[in-house]
Design a protein around this motif. Structure first.
Motif, short mmCIF file in Angstrom:
data_model
loop_
_atom_site.label_atom_id
_atom_site.label_comp_id
_atom_site.label_asym_id
_atom_site.label_seq_id
_atom_site.Cartn_x
_atom_site.Cartn_y
_atom_site.Cartn_z
N UNK A 163 34.89 31.50 53.72
CA UNK A 163 34.95 32.89 54.66
C UNK A 163 35.85 33.55 53.37
N UNK A 164 37.50 33.23 53.44
CA UNK A 164 38.30 33.82 52.78
C UNK A 164 38.12 34.05 50.72
N UNK A 165 37.32 33.02 50.37
CA UNK A 165 36.85 33.97 48.35
C UNK A 165 36.30 35.31 48.45
N UNK A 166 37.44 36.25 48.15
CA UNK A 166 36.33 37.02 47.13
C UNK A 166 36.68 36.92 46.50
N UNK A 167 35.95 37.84 44.99
CA UNK A 167 36.56 38.34 44.00
C UNK A 167 38.18 38.69 43.81
N UNK A 168 38.04 39.31 44.94
CA UNK A 168 39.97 40.25 44.64
C UNK A 168 40.60 39.18 45.07
N UNK A 169 40.35 38.06 46.08
CA UNK A 169 40.88 36.98 47.11
C UNK A 169 41.56 36.20 45.47
N UNK A 170 39.73 35.85 44.30
CA UNK A 170 40.18 34.99 43.92
C UNK A 170 41.55 35.53 42.47
N UNK A 171 41.23 37.18 42.53
CA UNK A 171 42.09 37.58 41.24
C UNK A 171 43.68 37.33 41.34
N UNK A 172 43.59 38.13 42.59
CA UNK A 172 45.05 37.44 43.21
C UNK A 172 45.75 35.89 43.03
N UNK A 173 45.25 34.86 43.41
CA UNK A 173 44.96 33.64 43.45
C UNK A 173 44.86 33.53 41.85
N UNK A 174 44.75 33.48 40.33
CA UNK A 174 44.92 33.77 39.38
C UNK A 174 45.68 34.96 39.05
N UNK A 175 46.65 35.84 39.52
CA UNK A 175 47.59 36.81 38.98
C UNK A 175 47.08 37.61 38.13
N UNK A 176 45.94 38.09 38.51
CA UNK A 176 45.63 38.90 37.35
C UNK A 176 44.75 39.98 38.70
N UNK A 177 43.84 41.38 37.61
CA UNK A 177 43.03 42.37 38.68
C UNK A 177 41.41 41.50 38.64
N UNK A 178 40.82 41.66 39.84
CA UNK A 178 39.79 41.38 39.73
C UNK A 178 38.52 42.12 38.35
N UNK A 179 38.90 42.96 38.26
CA UNK A 179 37.66 43.42 36.76
C UNK A 179 38.06 42.36 35.54
N UNK A 180 39.11 41.67 35.70
CA UNK A 180 38.66 40.81 34.61
C UNK A 180 37.89 39.61 34.94
N UNK A 181 37.99 39.23 36.08
CA UNK A 181 37.60 37.95 35.89
C UNK A 181 35.68 38.58 35.46
N UNK A 182 35.51 39.90 35.94
CA UNK A 182 33.71 39.27 35.28
C UNK A 182 33.39 39.43 33.99
N UNK A 183 34.60 39.49 32.82
CA UNK A 183 34.12 38.60 31.67
C UNK A 183 34.15 37.20 31.78
N UNK A 184 34.19 36.56 33.10
CA UNK A 184 33.34 34.76 33.32
C UNK A 184 32.56 34.86 34.70
N UNK A 185 32.90 35.84 35.26
CA UNK A 185 31.15 34.94 36.27
C UNK A 185 31.18 36.83 36.49
N UNK A 186 30.07 36.63 36.60
CA UNK A 186 29.50 37.93 36.24
C UNK A 186 29.07 38.82 37.85
N UNK A 187 28.97 37.78 38.62
CA UNK A 187 29.44 38.23 40.42
C UNK A 187 29.65 37.57 41.35
N UNK A 188 29.66 37.33 42.55
CA UNK A 188 29.64 36.30 44.10
C UNK A 188 28.79 35.22 43.69
#
Length: 240
Positions: free
Chosen positions: A50-75
């Motif tokens: 339940x704690x896993x969101x794109x924003x939480x994941x971006x924080x754990x990766x030390x980046x911004x959420x938008x950059x994740x969409x280069x690798x993952x389309x959506x949740x």
């Protein structure tokens, strides 16, 4: 978006309007899909699905959420990658017509154990049409086992769906119980003796069967109920 488009989208530049983050980007090293999956599983293992969101994941990766969409389309795409990773770790047996019941039970048990390592992750497997090759490898292996055991193709196909649904539901309930007992202090939900006392204290004239069979209703240790239900489903296939 079909599976080919979804995977192609991972290599497109991130969409700056998808989920803007006012914080400046801190990370300089490139992110890989494998790192995304590893980090997501780490979040789930420590904090729950339940704690896993794109924003939480971006924080754990030390980046911004938008950059994740280069690798993952959506949740939903991330969910499929997570379940695919867990499936990749499963070792499937060579189908044996003399041992097919034990083999299919063993696969279900290994999937259960994978899900229980990451609280709540089985929710990601629900209502998902799998396209990940590792997820398909597991369903292919299960189908091979059942067909080798003489189960008719249609019955085998539906049985796999039912078994996987039960495994996911069982693990999801286990994670919910654990979370509720920790947050609400409702220890009785996992305390067999307390539940037994509650059942036997019910008015017998209103609940004659519940009070009489309270011991049976509350029986079972560990994964006894899981083993019973999976065996029941498999034995039903053998009797068809």
């Amino acid at each position: 978006m079909n599976p080919r488009e979804r995977r192609a989208a991972r290599h497109q530049p991130p969409n700056p309007d998808a989920e803007a983050d006012p914080r400046p980007r801190r990370r300089t090293a490139p992110i890989t899909v494998e790192q995304v999956i590893d980090t997501a599983l780490g979040v789930i293992a420590t904090e729950g699905y339940e704690a896993l969101t794109m924003r939480r994941l971006a924080g754990a990766l030390d980046t911004g959420p938008a950059s994740l969409y280069a690798h993952v389309v959506n949740k939903a795409d991330l969910d499929e990658l997570l379940i695919g990773r867990l499936c990749a770790e499963l070792v499937l047996p060579e189908p044996d017509p003399a041992a097919w019941r034990e083999q299919i039970r063993g696969v279900c048990t290994r999937i259960r154990d994978q899900y229980l390592r990451y609280p709540g992750i089985s929710r990601a497997a629900l209502a998902m049409a799998p396209t990940d090759l590792e997820t398909l490898r597991v369903s292919e292996g299960m189908l091979a086992i059942l067909l080798t055991g003489g189960v008719a193709p249609q019955a085998a196909a539906w049985a796999i769906d039912a078994l996987l649904l039960y495994v996911a539901g069982y693990c999801l309930e286990a994670s919910i119980v654990r979370r509720r007992s920790a947050q609400d202090g409702a220890v009785w939900v996992v305390d067999r003796d307390e539940l037994l006392r509650r059942f036997t204290a019910l008015p017998a004239e209103t609940f004659p069967h519940t009070t009489r069979h309270a011991a049976e209703l509350t029986a079972g240790e560990g994964h006894d109920r899981f083993d019973f239900t999976v065996a029941l489903m498999i034995d039903g296939l053998a009797d068809r």
